[in-house]
Design a protein around this motif. Structure first.
Motif, mmCIF file in Angstrom:
data_model
loop_
_atom_site.group_PDB
_atom_site.id
_atom_site.type_symbol
_atom_site.label_atom_id
_atom_site.label_comp_id
_atom_site.label_asym_id
_atom_site.label_seq_id
_atom_site.Cartn_x
_atom_site.Cartn_y
_atom_site.Cartn_z
ATOM 1 N N THR A 172 -12.385 5.062 -18.390
ATOM 2 C CA THR A 172 -12.675 5.861 -17.198
ATOM 3 C C THR A 172 -11.515 6.758 -16.915
ATOM 4 O O THR A 172 -10.470 6.712 -17.586
ATOM 5 C CB THR A 172 -12.953 4.940 -15.999
ATOM 6 O OG1 THR A 172 -11.776 4.234 -15.704
ATOM 7 C CG2 THR A 172 -14.111 3.993 -16.283
ATOM 8 N N ALA A 173 -11.720 7.624 -15.921
ATOM 9 C CA ALA A 173 -10.633 8.526 -15.509
ATOM 10 C C ALA A 173 -9.409 7.728 -15.066
ATOM 11 O O ALA A 173 -8.272 8.113 -15.287
ATOM 12 C CB ALA A 173 -11.106 9.456 -14.395
ATOM 13 N N GLU A 174 -9.649 6.644 -14.438
ATOM 14 C CA GLU A 174 -8.520 5.811 -13.969
ATOM 15 C C GLU A 174 -7.760 5.263 -15.140
ATOM 16 O O GLU A 174 -6.529 5.131 -15.101
ATOM 17 C CB GLU A 174 -9.031 4.646 -13.089
ATOM 18 C CG GLU A 174 -9.461 5.059 -11.716
ATOM 19 C CD GLU A 174 -8.292 5.537 -10.875
ATOM 20 O OE1 GLU A 174 -7.139 4.991 -10.988
ATOM 21 O OE2 GLU A 174 -8.494 6.434 -10.054
ATOM 22 N N ASP A 175 -8.496 4.954 -16.131
ATOM 23 C CA ASP A 175 -7.797 4.400 -17.280
ATOM 24 C C ASP A 175 -6.900 5.420 -17.945
ATOM 25 O O ASP A 175 -5.926 5.054 -18.613
ATOM 26 C CB ASP A 175 -8.835 3.878 -18.299
ATOM 27 C CG ASP A 175 -9.636 2.690 -17.775
ATOM 28 O OD1 ASP A 175 -9.036 1.888 -16.918
ATOM 29 O OD2 ASP A 175 -10.768 2.475 -18.154
ATOM 30 N N LYS B 221 -5.138 7.688 -16.371
ATOM 31 C CA LYS B 221 -3.984 8.051 -15.533
ATOM 32 C C LYS B 221 -2.767 7.250 -15.973
ATOM 33 O O LYS B 221 -2.888 6.076 -16.354
ATOM 34 C CB LYS B 221 -4.286 7.761 -14.078
ATOM 35 C CG LYS B 221 -5.293 8.728 -13.455
ATOM 36 C CD LYS B 221 -5.493 8.380 -11.981
ATOM 37 C CE LYS B 221 -6.478 9.314 -11.315
ATOM 38 N NZ LYS B 221 -6.668 8.992 -9.902
ATOM 39 N N ALA C 163 0.463 5.094 -15.225
ATOM 40 C CA ALA C 163 0.828 4.117 -14.173
ATOM 41 C C ALA C 163 1.902 3.176 -14.689
ATOM 42 O O ALA C 163 2.096 3.044 -15.896
ATOM 43 C CB ALA C 163 -0.401 3.346 -13.736
#
Length: 285
Positions: free
Chosen positions: A208-211, A213, A215
């Motif tokens: 996903t998009a979050e993945d 990013k 961090a």
């Protein structure tokens, strides 16, 4: 009204000292007479202008005493004590007669005679009777110096007395010291540690998009360490003092002494027991 006091002494010298004491206390010397074996005196007069009476060389002291009391009581009947006074002179003693004018003089003279050594004629007569004396005998010979000395012989009665005191002695004691000590000790403590862990798990899924990013995560690791601190506590007090107690101790001792036994011996009167002194009787008209 005047009265007469009579003092009996063991010697003329004692009677003479009594005269001096009485004179110093204010008693007129002319009111005093001393009767003693071989030492007969009429009243002493202080005033040199007054003629001194002559000594009666034709009569002995016993006769002089009898004449004195005859003038005092008359010739009809004389007290029994007169014979005792004559016997005292016969045995080497001396008789002092003092004429007093009032009660105050009587008390002063009686006290002075006692202090000067006057004997109790009644006690002395009682001692004489223990050796056969039944009354004055005018025909009896005067005592010699040796007989008088033997009669004056005395025996000391000794008594030891017990005096129990106390003294303090050292019987021991205690000494208390205070010093620092070091005692090794062991104490178990549970320490906690936190460590970072990394776990990897295989997965299969669409990112996903979050993945996508960027961090980061920071995990701190911690560990407990033992911290030692010490606190001093007073756990006991030691007090040093003294307490007193008493006990009764019985002291057993033997007291030494002497006893004098008087045994009557027939014969010479020189076996009399020791002399004693006491209060002075007086003869009143």
């Amino acid at each position: 009204m005047s009265e007469v006091l009579v003092g009996v002494f063991d010697s003329f010298e004692q009677a003479d000292r009594a005269v001096e004491k009485l004179t110093q206390s204010g008693i007129d010397r002319s009111h005093m007479e001393v009767h003693a074996n071989g030492r007969i005196s009429d009243p002493l007069v202080e005033d040199p202008a007054v003629e001194q009476p002559a000594l009666h060389t034709d009569e002995g002291p016993a006769s002089k005493i009898a004449r004195f009391f005859s003038n005092l009581f008359g010739n009809d009947e004389q007290p029994e004590e007169v014979g005792h006074y004559q016997e005292a002179v016969r045995r080497g003693g001396a008789v002092l007669t003092v004429t007093v004018l009032d009660e105050a003089q009587m008390r002063a003279v009686r006290s002075t005679l006692h202090e000067a050594g006057a004997v109790d004629i009644e006690e002395r007569v009682s001692e004489w009777k223990n050796t056969g004396y039944k009354g004055y005998d005018p025909s009896a010979a005067q005592y010699s110096a040796d007989e008088t000395a033997a009669e004056r012989q005395s025996f000391a009665v000794v008594r030891e007395s017990l005096e129990v005191g106390k003294r303090e002695v050292q019987t021991g004691g205690v000494r208390v010291y205070s010093r620092a000590t070091a005692t090794p000790v062991s104490e178990a403590v549970t320490l906690r540690e936190e460590h970072a862990t990394i776990e990897r798990h295989p997965v299969d899924r669409i990112a996903t998009a979050e993945d996508l990013k960027a961090a980061s995560v920071e995990v701190r690791e911690t560990a407990e360490h033992a911290v030692v601190s010490k606190t001093a506590h007073v756990v006991e007090e030691v007090t040093v003092g003294k307490e007193a107690s008493e006990r009764v101790e019985t002291v057993n001792e033997t007291l030494k002494g002497t006893e004098v036994e008087v045994e009557r011996v027939e014969g010479a009167p020189s076996s009399l027991p020791g002399e004693r002194t006491g209060p002075l009787p007086d003869t009143r008209p």
